[in-house]
Design a protein around this motif. Sequence first.
Motif: not given
Length: 223
Positions: A18-23, A42-47, A119-126, A156-164
Amino acid sequence: MTATLLLLAGLALLDATSIGTLGIPLWMLLAQRVRISLVFVYLAVLAAFYWLVGIALYYGGLAAFSWIGKWSAIPWIELVLGVICLASAFLPRRLWEGQVGFANRFQDKVAVTGTFATASGLALIAGLIEITGMYPYLAGIGITINEGLPGILTLAAYAVVMVLPALILTIMRLLVHERIEPALAGFRAWVERNTGTVTAVTFFVIGVLLIFDAVVNRFGWIG
């Protein structure tokens, strides 16, 4: 069990496109004088955001299924949702392509002059924007509940793979610096061109999975 875990990993990788996780991470990595630490934040907060939302949905789902788990309408609800997702895959692609503009507006501002807070705010918005389209995640939560897997660890594992994928690109950018920029730019262009297609494929896959589960496992019409 192995098949279930592979399915969950596949759903997480669908979410990873997705745009949030990759774009947005790609835009940040391609900004001039990029601060790599902000991409990691950004990636840590999004996950973490996805994980917390998932935990809430997981326990809400457990409570709901304990109440309506034997309700005869559940297979029909699953089947209807599957048909809706499948039909959504054939909607005009332009409906999903507006997300790209959101990422464009934040490339330099956050990646270069931003702080950990921005960066954290952007992750939360995304994350908030993508709540309405986290269909792979919702399917993954449903599978986790249905299979009796430990919710906290599984999600937790799902979220890690999602941002991997984005995490790997970030580490590569850190190690090889500007040498990887042409490849990242090409990949970003692909994401821009195919946002609608990726979203449509996600709807299609989730729709097929829901319909298959309802028809085979719930109704027993096949097999």
